[in-house]
Design a protein around this motif. Structure first.
Motif, mmCIF file in Angstrom:
data_model
loop_
_atom_site.group_PDB
_atom_site.id
_atom_site.type_symbol
_atom_site.label_atom_id
_atom_site.label_comp_id
_atom_site.label_asym_id
_atom_site.label_seq_id
_atom_site.Cartn_x
_atom_site.Cartn_y
_atom_site.Cartn_z
ATOM 1 N N ARG A 36 0.862 -1.181 0.000
ATOM 2 C CA ARG A 36 0.000 0.000 0.000
ATOM 3 C C ARG A 36 0.901 1.234 0.000
ATOM 4 N NH1 ARG A 36 -4.707 1.648 4.377
ATOM 5 N NH2 ARG A 36 -4.438 3.904 4.110
ATOM 6 N N GLN A 37 0.580 2.235 -0.834
ATOM 7 C CA GLN A 37 1.350 3.462 -0.893
ATOM 8 C C GLN A 37 0.480 4.631 -0.471
ATOM 9 O OE1 GLN A 37 2.810 4.673 -4.767
ATOM 10 N NE2 GLN A 37 4.345 6.012 -3.893
ATOM 11 N N ASP A 38 0.957 5.372 0.501
ATOM 12 C CA ASP A 38 0.317 6.603 0.955
ATOM 13 C C ASP A 38 1.334 7.724 0.877
ATOM 14 O OD1 ASP A 38 -0.883 4.238 2.921
ATOM 15 O OD2 ASP A 38 -2.400 5.686 2.265
ATOM 16 N N PRO A 39 0.911 8.928 0.544
ATOM 17 C CA PRO A 39 1.855 10.054 0.443
ATOM 18 C C PRO A 39 2.660 10.227 1.723
ATOM 19 C CG PRO A 39 -0.280 10.663 -0.446
ATOM 20 C CD PRO A 39 -0.467 9.323 0.194
ATOM 21 N N GLY A 40 3.983 10.309 1.571
ATOM 22 C CA GLY A 40 4.840 10.529 2.719
ATOM 23 C C GLY A 40 5.138 9.300 3.550
ATOM 24 N N LEU A 41 4.500 8.177 3.226
ATOM 25 C CA LEU A 41 4.721 6.958 4.003
ATOM 26 C C LEU A 41 5.420 5.869 3.216
ATOM 27 C CD1 LEU A 41 1.338 6.660 5.955
ATOM 28 C CD2 LEU A 41 3.504 7.638 6.732
ATOM 29 N N GLY A 42 5.657 6.093 1.943
ATOM 30 C CA GLY A 42 6.318 5.087 1.132
ATOM 31 C C GLY A 42 5.421 3.891 0.877
ATOM 32 N N LEU A 43 6.038 2.747 0.677
ATOM 33 C CA LEU A 43 5.304 1.511 0.445
ATOM 34 C C LEU A 43 5.345 0.659 1.699
ATOM 35 C CD1 LEU A 43 6.189 2.385 -2.551
ATOM 36 C CD2 LEU A 43 5.716 0.005 -3.094
ATOM 37 N N ARG A 44 4.204 0.208 2.111
ATOM 38 C CA ARG A 44 4.118 -0.658 3.284
ATOM 39 C C ARG A 44 3.537 -1.997 2.877
ATOM 40 N NH1 ARG A 44 0.792 2.710 7.499
ATOM 41 N NH2 ARG A 44 -0.299 3.364 5.591
ATOM 42 N N LEU A 45 4.127 -3.038 3.407
ATOM 43 C CA LEU A 45 3.769 -4.390 3.009
ATOM 44 C C LEU A 45 2.512 -4.840 3.741
ATOM 45 C CD1 LEU A 45 4.671 -6.851 1.340
ATOM 46 C CD2 LEU A 45 6.050 -7.550 3.310
ATOM 47 N N ILE A 46 1.539 -5.318 2.981
ATOM 48 C CA ILE A 46 0.284 -5.789 3.564
ATOM 49 C C ILE A 46 0.336 -7.301 3.784
ATOM 50 C CG2 ILE A 46 -2.224 -5.839 3.337
ATOM 51 C CD1 ILE A 46 -1.979 -3.562 1.290
ATOM 52 N N TYR A 47 0.563 -8.038 2.712
ATOM 53 C CA TYR A 47 0.694 -9.489 2.755
ATOM 54 C C TYR A 47 1.729 -9.900 1.716
ATOM 55 C CZ TYR A 47 -3.283 -10.973 5.677
ATOM 56 O OH TYR A 47 -4.136 -11.229 6.718
ATOM 57 N N TYR A 48 2.335 -11.070 1.953
ATOM 58 C CA TYR A 48 3.219 -11.636 0.955
ATOM 59 C C TYR A 48 3.085 -13.153 0.959
ATOM 60 C CZ TYR A 48 6.494 -12.078 4.941
ATOM 61 O OH TYR A 48 7.082 -12.362 6.158
ATOM 62 N N SER A 49 3.415 -13.726 -0.180
ATOM 63 C CA SER A 49 3.230 -15.165 -0.374
ATOM 64 C C SER A 49 4.471 -15.728 -1.046
ATOM 65 C CB SER A 49 1.998 -15.406 -1.254
ATOM 66 O OG SER A 49 1.900 -16.759 -1.614
ATOM 67 N N PHE A 50 5.044 -16.764 -0.453
ATOM 68 C CA PHE A 50 6.236 -17.377 -1.020
ATOM 69 C C PHE A 50 5.876 -18.477 -2.010
ATOM 70 C CE2 PHE A 50 8.523 -14.556 1.150
ATOM 71 C CZ PHE A 50 9.160 -14.883 2.335
ATOM 72 N N THR A 86 -8.309 4.205 1.791
ATOM 73 C CA THR A 86 -8.092 4.928 0.546
ATOM 74 C C THR A 86 -6.597 5.075 0.319
ATOM 75 O OG1 THR A 86 -10.172 6.157 0.670
ATOM 76 C CG2 THR A 86 -8.380 7.154 -0.611
ATOM 77 N N ALA A 87 -6.112 4.542 -0.802
ATOM 78 C CA ALA A 87 -4.669 4.510 -1.058
ATOM 79 C C ALA A 87 -4.424 3.979 -2.461
ATOM 80 C CB ALA A 87 -3.950 3.636 -0.032
ATOM 81 N N LEU A 88 -3.146 3.937 -2.805
ATOM 82 C CA LEU A 88 -2.692 3.306 -4.039
ATOM 83 C C LEU A 88 -2.120 1.939 -3.652
ATOM 84 C CD1 LEU A 88 -2.254 3.659 -7.086
ATOM 85 C CD2 LEU A 88 -0.102 4.832 -6.559
ATOM 86 N N TYR A 89 -2.614 0.896 -4.282
ATOM 87 C CA TYR A 89 -2.208 -0.462 -3.950
ATOM 88 C C TYR A 89 -1.390 -1.053 -5.086
ATOM 89 C CZ TYR A 89 -5.469 -0.264 -0.059
ATOM 90 O OH TYR A 89 -6.104 0.088 1.104
ATOM 91 N N PHE A 90 -0.287 -1.675 -4.709
ATOM 92 C CA PHE A 90 0.582 -2.297 -5.698
ATOM 93 C C PHE A 90 0.758 -3.778 -5.401
ATOM 94 C CE2 PHE A 90 2.039 1.049 -8.333
ATOM 95 C CZ PHE A 90 2.081 2.189 -7.558
ATOM 96 N N CYS A 91 0.726 -4.542 -6.472
ATOM 97 C CA CYS A 91 1.102 -5.943 -6.435
ATOM 98 C C CYS A 91 2.514 -6.049 -7.011
ATOM 99 C CB CYS A 91 0.115 -6.754 -7.270
ATOM 100 S SG CYS A 91 0.513 -8.497 -7.444
ATOM 101 N N ALA A 92 3.289 -6.967 -6.486
ATOM 102 C CA ALA A 92 4.633 -7.171 -6.999
ATOM 103 C C ALA A 92 4.964 -8.654 -6.958
ATOM 104 C CB ALA A 92 5.659 -6.376 -6.185
#
Lengths: 113, 116
Positions: A36-50, A86-92
């Motif tokens: 999740r990306q919020d202004p001034g907070l960078g990218l924060r990891l929500i979940y990850y899957s190996f 409310t935010a910008l969400y990125f998958c990687a």
């Protein structure tokens, strides 16, 4: 075609609604992530899957859930959306070594009203 | 736990001037370090990375970064800014030293503005 595809690209939803963000990748990688990306907070990891059977919480998982339907598909759900989601969400996605880069989707801009 | 600090949330330079974006990291094991760039309305893409070997790393679009272990830094530079460099830049660290339970940790980003 993009290596990592997110749908939808933009979404406006109401408070309390359930919403799913979808991600698919053609890189053949085992690892997938939701940030999740919020202004001034960078990218924060929500979940990850190996891999399909290995799902882990990130630093801000409360209010979110995920499903790894296949190696190539990783979806993020908001069970009951609230305005501060409310935010910008990125998958990687990335390969299985820590010295390899992550490949990002174009992002989903989610607005909860 | 690993962490990344980017000094300066917003950097403004003139076209043709030196670009310097600062990144300091904290890691209990030898780190792998990355710089990503995000252009408006796009996802992140890799600029360059340091894993092992040469400490001065060259990336795309004329950017380079130097890994300085003694200073725990990985600053990003470009000798001459171009208007097209205007974007947000993120430094990230990945745990080195082996093991499978690694993930990327990002800094808060630095927005680069290039003035004509």
């Amino acid at each position: 075609d993009a290596d990592v595809t997110q749908t939808p690209r933009n979404r406006i939803t109401k408070t309390g609604k359930r919403i799913m963000l979808e991600c698919s990748q053609t890189k053949g990688h085992d690892r997938m992530y939701w940030y999740r990306q919020d202004p001034g907070l960078g990218l924060r990891l929500i979940y990850y899957s190996f891999d399909v059977k290995d799902i882990n919480k990130g630093e801000i998982s409360d209010g979110y859930s995920v499903s790894r339907q296949a190696q190539a598909k990783f979806s993020l759900s908001l069970e009951s959306a609230i305005p501060n989601q409310t935010a910008l969400y990125f998958c990687a996605t990335s390969a299985g070594l820590p010295n390899t880069e992550a490949f990002f989707g174009q992002g989903t801009r989610l607005t909860v009203v | 736990a690993q962490s990344v600090t980017q000094l300066g949330s917003h950097v403004s330079v003139s076209e043709g001037a030196l670009v310097l974006l600062r990144c300091n990291y904290s890691s209990s094991v030898p780190p792998y370090l990355f710089w990503y760039v995000q252009y408006p309305n796009q996802g992140l893409q890799l600029l360059l990375k340091y894993t092992t070997g040469a400490t001065l790393v060259k990336g795309i679009n004329g950017f380079e970064a130097e890994f300085k272990k003694s200073e725990t830094s990985f600053h990003l530079t470009k000798p001459s800014a171009h208007m097209s460099d205007a974007a947000e830049y993120f430094c990230a660290v990945s745990k080195g030293g082996g093991g499978s339970n690694y993930k990327l940790t990002f800094g808060k980003g630095t927005l680069l503005t290039v003035n004509p």
